[in-house]
Scaffold this motif. Structure first.
Motif: not given
Length: 312
Positions: A244-261
């Motif tokens: 779950q920690g990895m999932i959160v980390s990868y999703l946050e990386k994507l949010a940073t790359d795309y500029g939104r959560r």
């Protein structure tokens, strides 16, 4: 990145992780079936492999009887099973080929080599040959993960690939733990007895965690401590909390790359916060099976949210 490209990378990661998982549960079934025990023990071991893989219903529909040969064939090679090892490696390669330019040479060669290697093994009949095949599948998975980790840029392509692996790994670990706790010990065998101990030890071997268990707890194998390691221990890379920690980390990386959560990030973060407050004693008191069933349902819900947010 096109959603089609993201989807192919995501499912490449999921299928490669699933192939590794199937090899591990089949290897465990071989070990458990070889134990000197009651007559039903071997059949129980192979039935548990089907349950772990979530393939019991499909196996029953195929009209086969539970035996070593039939379960080995269905989970490893059967064209009737869309999630067999052969199907997973084939689908991983198909997805990877469709996004070949998004992969490094090393990663493509690891995936393509796995697909080509299937022909070299055929369908091993002897148990020793089959075990060697399973070792090869696990080696293929390590080569895939190593190539991804060492050669890919840390961009959205890499995060989608790793996200698929983490979602699949969380699902697999939960299924393994649930099957052992509820299905594997034959009727008449004593909880805490020699067979029960060997089964928990085998489960730890399945996720390459036996040495880790000894380092963390420094005592003999006990069910609640195995559950603690595989559910809540963040140092254990296959635990539910770690996944779950990895999932959160990868999703946050994507949010940073795309500029939104989006909904996927919020859902994943909420689930991670539940692990921060959880205690294994409370989980056992409320029911481990019920806890895992909720986790699996939530993991499927999160996968659906990721699909809606990024992959369509």
């Amino acid at each position: 990145m096109l959603s089609r490209t993201a989807e192919s990378l995501y499912w490449t990661g999921r299928y490669m992780e699933r192939a590794d998982f199937l090899a591990r549960i089949l290897e465990a079934a071989v070990r458990l079936a070889a134990l000197p025990a009651k007559d039903a023990a071997a059949a129980t071991a192979w039935a548990s492999a089907l349950a772990s893989a979530g393939a019991s219903t499909g196996f029953e529909v195929s009209g086969r009887a539970v035996s070593e040969k039939s379960v080995r064939d269905y989970l490893a090679f059967s064209p009737e099973n869309g999630s067999s090892i052969r199907a997973c490696l084939t689908r991983a390669r198909t997805n990877a080929r469709s996004v070949r330019t998004a992969l490094t040479i090393e990663l493509w060669e690891a995936i393509n080599g796995a697909y080509n290697g299937l022909a070299d093994f055929g369908e091993p009949g002897k148990r020793d040959d089959f075990v060697r095949f399973l070792e090869w599948v696990k080696g293929v998975s390590l080569a895939f993960e190593g190539a991804a980790s060492r050669t890919m840029l840390r961009n959205d392509g890499y995060w989608f690939l790793r996200l698929g692996m983490a979602i699949e790994r969380a699902d697999n670990t939960a299924r393994l733990l649930d099957v052992k706790y509820h299905l594997l010990l034959p009727a008449g065998e004593r909880v805490g007895g020699q067979l029960d101990y060997f089964q928990w030890t085998t489960l730890l071997r399945e996720v390459s965690a036996l040495t880790a268990y000894r380092w963390v707890y420094r005592e003999s194998v006990r069910p609640w401590l195995v559950a603690d390691l595989m559910v809540l221990n963040r140092q254990m890379p296959r635990s539910l909390a770690s996944c779950q920690g990895m999932i959160v980390s990868y999703l946050e990386k994507l949010a940073t790359d795309y500029g939104r959560r989006g909904p996927a990030q919020r859902m994943a973060s909420a689930r991670l916060s539940q692990f921060n407050e959880a205690k294994i004693e409370d989980i056992f008191q409320s029911g481990l099976h019920e806890y895992i069933q909720r986790f699996l349902a939530e993991n499927n819900g999160l996968a659906a949210s990721i699909h809606d947010q990024y992959l369509v």
